[in-house]
Scaffold this motif. Structure first.
Motif, PDB file in Angstrom:
ATOM      1  N   GLY A   1       0.831  -1.194   0.000  1.00  0.00           N
ATOM      2  CA  GLY A   1       0.000   0.000   0.000  1.00  0.00           C
ATOM      3  C   GLY A   1       0.865   1.243   0.000  1.00  0.00           C
ATOM      4  O   GLY A   1       2.102   1.165  -0.066  1.00  0.00           O
ATOM      5  N   PRO A   2       0.242   2.422   0.062  1.00  0.00           N
ATOM      6  CA  PRO A   2       1.001   3.672   0.085  1.00  0.00           C
ATOM      7  C   PRO A   2       1.999   3.689   1.237  1.00  0.00           C
ATOM      8  O   PRO A   2       1.657   3.363   2.376  1.00  0.00           O
ATOM      9  N   GLY A   3       3.235   4.031   0.944  1.00  0.00           N
ATOM     10  CA  GLY A   3       4.263   4.096   1.975  1.00  0.00           C
ATOM     11  C   GLY A   3       5.076   2.837   2.141  1.00  0.00           C
ATOM     12  O   GLY A   3       6.107   2.847   2.822  1.00  0.00           O
ATOM     13  N   ASP A   4       4.644   1.728   1.546  1.00  0.00           N
ATOM     14  CA  ASP A   4       5.398   0.483   1.656  1.00  0.00           C
ATOM     15  C   ASP A   4       6.622   0.515   0.743  1.00  0.00           C
ATOM     16  O   ASP A   4       6.564   1.045  -0.375  1.00  0.00           O
ATOM     17  N   VAL A   5       7.719  -0.079   1.223  1.00  0.00           N
ATOM     18  CA  VAL A   5       8.948  -0.183   0.433  1.00  0.00           C
ATOM     19  C   VAL A   5       9.239  -1.678   0.275  1.00  0.00           C
ATOM     20  O   VAL A   5       9.986  -2.274   1.046  1.00  0.00           O
ATOM     21  N   TRP A   6       8.610  -2.285  -0.725  1.00  0.00           N
ATOM     22  CA  TRP A   6       8.684  -3.734  -0.897  1.00  0.00           C
ATOM     23  C   TRP A   6       9.585  -4.096  -2.069  1.00  0.00           C
ATOM     24  O   TRP A   6       9.610  -3.415  -3.101  1.00  0.00           O
ATOM     25  N   HIS A   7      10.278  -5.220  -1.915  1.00  0.00           N
ATOM     26  CA  HIS A   7      11.088  -5.814  -2.971  1.00  0.00           C
ATOM     27  C   HIS A   7      10.645  -7.274  -3.111  1.00  0.00           C
ATOM     28  O   HIS A   7      10.775  -8.050  -2.163  1.00  0.00           O
ATOM     29  N   TRP A   8      10.113  -7.643  -4.257  1.00  0.00           N
ATOM     30  CA  TRP A   8       9.597  -8.993  -4.458  1.00  0.00           C
ATOM     31  C   TRP A   8      10.729  -9.933  -4.852  1.00  0.00           C
ATOM     32  O   TRP A   8      11.545  -9.623  -5.722  1.00  0.00           O
ATOM     33  N   ALA A   9      10.759 -11.115  -4.232  1.00  0.00           N
ATOM     34  CA  ALA A   9      11.756 -12.141  -4.529  1.00  0.00           C
ATOM     35  C   ALA A   9      11.051 -13.399  -5.017  1.00  0.00           C
ATOM     36  O   ALA A   9       9.949 -13.724  -4.560  1.00  0.00           O
ATOM     37  N   ASP A  10      11.685 -14.113  -5.934  1.00  0.00           N
ATOM     38  CA  ASP A  10      11.080 -15.322  -6.479  1.00  0.00           C
ATOM     39  C   ASP A  10      11.141 -16.487  -5.505  1.00  0.00           C
ATOM     40  O   ASP A  10      10.285 -17.374  -5.532  1.00  0.00           O
ATOM     41  N   ASP A  11      12.170 -16.529  -4.666  1.00  0.00           N
ATOM     42  CA  ASP A  11      12.319 -17.578  -3.670  1.00  0.00           C
ATOM     43  C   ASP A  11      13.293 -17.088  -2.603  1.00  0.00           C
ATOM     44  O   ASP A  11      13.765 -15.936  -2.650  1.00  0.00           O
ATOM     45  N   LEU A  12      13.617 -17.943  -1.634  1.00  0.00           N
ATOM     46  CA  LEU A  12      14.500 -17.524  -0.548  1.00  0.00           C
ATOM     47  C   LEU A  12      15.908 -17.216  -1.042  1.00  0.00           C
ATOM     48  O   LEU A  12      16.566 -16.288  -0.547  1.00  0.00           O
ATOM     49  N   ALA A  13      16.400 -17.988  -2.006  1.00  0.00           N
ATOM     50  CA  ALA A  13      17.735 -17.722  -2.555  1.00  0.00           C
ATOM     51  C   ALA A  13      17.786 -16.348  -3.215  1.00  0.00           C
ATOM     52  O   ALA A  13      18.771 -15.616  -3.083  1.00  0.00           O
ATOM     53  N   ASP A  14      16.722 -15.992  -3.915  1.00  0.00           N
ATOM     54  CA  ASP A  14      16.636 -14.677  -4.547  1.00  0.00           C
ATOM     55  C   ASP A  14      16.591 -13.581  -3.485  1.00  0.00           C
ATOM     56  O   ASP A  14      17.226 -12.524  -3.627  1.00  0.00           O
ATOM     57  N   ALA A  15      15.868 -13.834  -2.384  1.00  0.00           N
ATOM     58  CA  ALA A  15      15.803 -12.870  -1.281  1.00  0.00           C
ATOM     59  C   ALA A  15      17.181 -12.650  -0.684  1.00  0.00           C
ATOM     60  O   ALA A  15      17.579 -11.517  -0.383  1.00  0.00           O
ATOM     61  N   ALA A  16      17.938 -13.746  -0.515  1.00  0.00           N
ATOM     62  CA  ALA A  16      19.281 -13.640   0.067  1.00  0.00           C
ATOM     63  C   ALA A  16      20.200 -12.775  -0.794  1.00  0.00           C
ATOM     64  O   ALA A  16      21.021 -12.017  -0.271  1.00  0.00           O
ATOM     65  N   LYS A  17      20.046 -12.870  -2.112  1.00  0.00           N
ATOM     66  CA  LYS A  17      20.877 -12.076  -3.008  1.00  0.00           C
ATOM     67  C   LYS A  17      20.620 -10.579  -2.856  1.00  0.00           C
ATOM     68  O   LYS A  17      21.521  -9.758  -3.061  1.00  0.00           O
ATOM     69  N   MET A  18      19.388 -10.215  -2.511  1.00  0.00           N
ATOM     70  CA  MET A  18      19.034  -8.804  -2.396  1.00  0.00           C
ATOM     71  C   MET A  18      19.581  -8.140  -1.138  1.00  0.00           C
ATOM     72  O   MET A  18      19.798  -6.925  -1.104  1.00  0.00           O
ATOM     73  N   LEU A  19      19.774  -8.918  -0.085  1.00  0.00           N
ATOM     74  CA  LEU A  19      20.012  -8.332   1.234  1.00  0.00           C
ATOM     75  C   LEU A  19      21.244  -7.455   1.346  1.00  0.00           C
ATOM     76  O   LEU A  19      21.175  -6.393   1.997  1.00  0.00           O
ATOM     77  N   PRO A  20      22.405  -7.813   0.802  1.00  0.00           N
ATOM     78  CA  PRO A  20      23.583  -6.962   0.987  1.00  0.00           C
ATOM     79  C   PRO A  20      23.393  -5.525   0.526  1.00  0.00           C
ATOM     80  O   PRO A  20      24.058  -4.613   1.045  1.00  0.00           O
ATOM     81  N   GLU A  21      22.492  -5.304  -0.427  1.00  0.00           N
ATOM     82  CA  GLU A  21      22.238  -3.947  -0.922  1.00  0.00           C
ATOM     83  C   GLU A  21      21.210  -3.197  -0.084  1.00  0.00           C
ATOM     84  O   GLU A  21      21.018  -1.992  -0.266  1.00  0.00           O
ATOM     85  N   LEU A  22      20.558  -3.897   0.835  1.00  0.00           N
ATOM     86  CA  LEU A  22      19.457  -3.288   1.580  1.00  0.00           C
ATOM     87  C   LEU A  22      19.791  -3.006   3.042  1.00  0.00           C
ATOM     88  O   LEU A  22      19.083  -2.252   3.698  1.00  0.00           O
ATOM     89  N   GLY A  23      20.824  -3.630   3.563  1.00  0.00           N
ATOM     90  CA  GLY A  23      21.182  -3.380   4.953  1.00  0.00           C
ATOM     91  C   GLY A  23      22.059  -4.469   5.524  1.00  0.00           C
ATOM     92  O   GLY A  23      22.244  -5.527   4.930  1.00  0.00           O
ATOM     93  N   LYS A  24      22.587  -4.193   6.713  1.00  0.00           N
ATOM     94  CA  LYS A  24      23.496  -5.125   7.385  1.00  0.00           C
ATOM     95  C   LYS A  24      22.790  -5.955   8.459  1.00  0.00           C
ATOM     96  O   LYS A  24      23.303  -6.977   8.897  1.00  0.00           O
TER      97      LYS A  24
END
Length: 239
Positions: A103-126
């Motif tokens: 919804g308005p104000g959400d900052v979402w990043h969609w991942a295809d699976d858990l491995a895809d989610a893991a790849k995103m994390l280094p760019e999003l925070g520690k």
């Protein structure tokens, strides 16, 4: 007899409503949770032995219809149920709660699976709040530069991320408590489970403007589908 697959809140409510209407129900739980919330009526715990084993059970117990009310990410039992229903000619309904939508104000990043989610994390925070369940944590175990706050119902097995803190808790959760936990991290990871039991973390993330990595639901075999328990009750009573 109606066979209900799954230990979700929707499965328990369906068993309760059908039993109140004097419909014989057997609820089947996978047995992956140590202390599951048991539904009303008869309960069996454990697998069937694949689609052929489930088909044999349906025949032996003269099951009139099957309702697959398993978790949206329970891929294997969903596939087994579809195949067993096809083998036996048993009517099958998928009771699937709607997924979450940003919804308005959400900052979402969609991942295809858990491995895809893991790849995103280094760019999003520690620092990561990981709420994707105890199965599949191995997808994050190699991220040695990140710290994880991991929440599960039951203790997870290895491998786990090297730097982590473990919280054992069961929903529903309150927004205030979720806001406090999210204040300790940079990013939230969750599966698109849907429903209100665990949605408070999304509200808290929105309020704090924290990014959220949301893992998409896996595809399910085509079948009749109901989004709510009343729809499922109506479907069963027609049979």
């Amino acid at each position: 007899m109606i066979l209900i697959l799954g230990g979700t809140g929707e499965a328990r409510k369906l068993a309760e409503d059908l039993t109140a209407r004097e419909v014989r129900v057997v609820s089947s739980l996978a047995g992956r949770v140590a202390r599951p919330r048991l539904p009303v009526g008869e309960v069996r715990v454990g697998g069937f032995g694949g689609p052929e084993g489930l088909a044999a059970w349906l025949r032996e117990n003269d099951v009139a219809a099957v309702v697959d009310a398993t978790h949206p990410f329970a891929e294997r039992i969903g596939a087994n149920a579809a195949k067993a229903a096809e083998l036996t000619g048993t009517p099958l309904l998928r009771l699937a709660r709607p997924g979450w939508q940003p919804g308005p104000g959400d900052v979402w990043h969609w991942a295809d699976d858990l491995a895809d989610a893991a790849k995103m994390l280094p760019e999003l925070g520690k620092r990561v709040f990981l709420t994707s369940g105890r199965q599949g944590l191995a997808a994050f175990a190699h991220l040695d530069d990140l710290w994880f706050l991991i929440r599960c119902v039951d203790p997870p097995g290895p491998p786990l991320p090297r730097h982590h803190e473990l919280i054992l808790a069961r929903g529903p959760y309150e927004v205030a408590a979720e806001r406090e936990l999210l204040g300790r991290v940079d990013v939230l990871v969750t599966k698109d489970s849907g429903g209100g039991q665990t949605s408070a973390k999304l509200t808290a993330a929105r309020e704090l403007q924290k990014p959220v990595v949301v893992v998409r639901r896996p595809p399910r075999p085509a079948s009749e589908t109901a989004a709510t328990v009343p729809e499922a009750v109506e479907w069963v009573l027609r049979r």
